[in-house]
Write a protein that holds these residues in place. Structure first.
Motif: not given
Length: 267
Positions: A44, A47, A163, A249, A252
């Motif tokens: 998280f 990115v 990622a 995702q 993330y």
């Protein structure tokens, strides 16, 4: 002497930007080495910081192109420092684009640089200034996806690969969506100099709502599915599978990681 010093300071890279780059580097290292106890948190932060860096470079490309096209006021506005807080509005420049990523995995730039268009002569220069931002996203996307289309994934940790795949998706969506000829987006800025004065005046009131309109249309299920099918096709051409972007995702959004991606990680 004062003028020269001022010009130098106008172009000095901002500590804010350097701090974001440092976060990107440290969290990227954490993802690569599996140093973090919770890999999703590291993904998280990596990115998000990389996405903000790309936003800064996007706006810097606009500013730098405008400077060389004749708008010498760019430097005094702080646009050449890469400071995201200088790009019009912190909420629009940083908060909304990050929210777009969290909510829908969509890369939409939200910042803007104020260019004194009256200083610039030539329609091609105006178009190039607008095109510089999306072209930066294309370049960033090529860098993110290079390990995939160069078939150089040996030794790349699986979570880091996820990622990069998700970050590549964000850059491609940003490049495509921002190239749409919608008022308020760069795609419209490319064609605007070639439109009649009457059309430009009629369209001008809608410019502040173009970004939100695009985001709203993407919430229509049929449009959303068609759009992401096209994005998946581009990513497949670059060697990235749908599972890799999905897991990127998924990690993330570390607060809701799926069993599928966790099982891939534990293999």
């Amino acid at each position: 002497m004062t003028t020269a010093t001022s010009r130098h300071s106008d172009r000095r890279i901002s500590p804010v930007f350097l701090g974001i780059v440092a976060v990107m580097a440290v969290t990227g290292w954490a993802v690569w080495t599996d140093f973090a106890a919770t890999p999703g948190v590291a993904v998280f932060l990596f990115v998000t910081s990389a996405w903000i860096v790309s936003l800064c470079l996007h706006e810097y490309a606009h500013a730098r192109t405008a400077l060389h096209s004749g708008d010498i006021s760019i430097g005094t506005k702080g646009y050449l420092t890469l400071n995201p807080l200088k790009y019009t509005h912190a909420l629009l420049s940083i908060v909304l684009p990050v929210l777009f990523v969290i909510m829908g995995g969509i890369g939409l730039p939200g910042g803007a640089v104020f260019i004194e268009r009256g200083r610039i002569r030539g329609r091609w220069k105006h178009s190039l200034i607008s095109a510089a931002g999306p072209l930066t996203n294309v370049l960033f996307a090529l860098v993110c996806t290079a390990p995939f289309w160069l078939d150089a994934l040996d030794g790349v940790p699986v979570v880091f690969r996820f990622a990069l795949a998700f970050l590549g998706l964000l850059q491609i969506t940003a490049a495509i969506l921002n190239s749409l000829p919608v008022p308020g987006l760069d795609g419209y800025g490319v064609i605007e100099p070639w439109l009649s004065y009457k059309i430009r005046r009629q369209v001008e009131p809608f410019a502040p709502f173009g970004l939100l309109a695009v985001f709203g249309v993407l919430f229509i299920p049929e449009v959303n599915h068609a759009f992401f099918d096209a994005i998946d096709a581009i990513l497949r051409g670059l060697g990235i599978s749908e599972a890799e972007t999905y897991c990127g995702q998924d990690f993330y959004r570390f607060w809701q990681t799926s069993d599928f991606c966790e099982s891939v990680l534990n293999r």
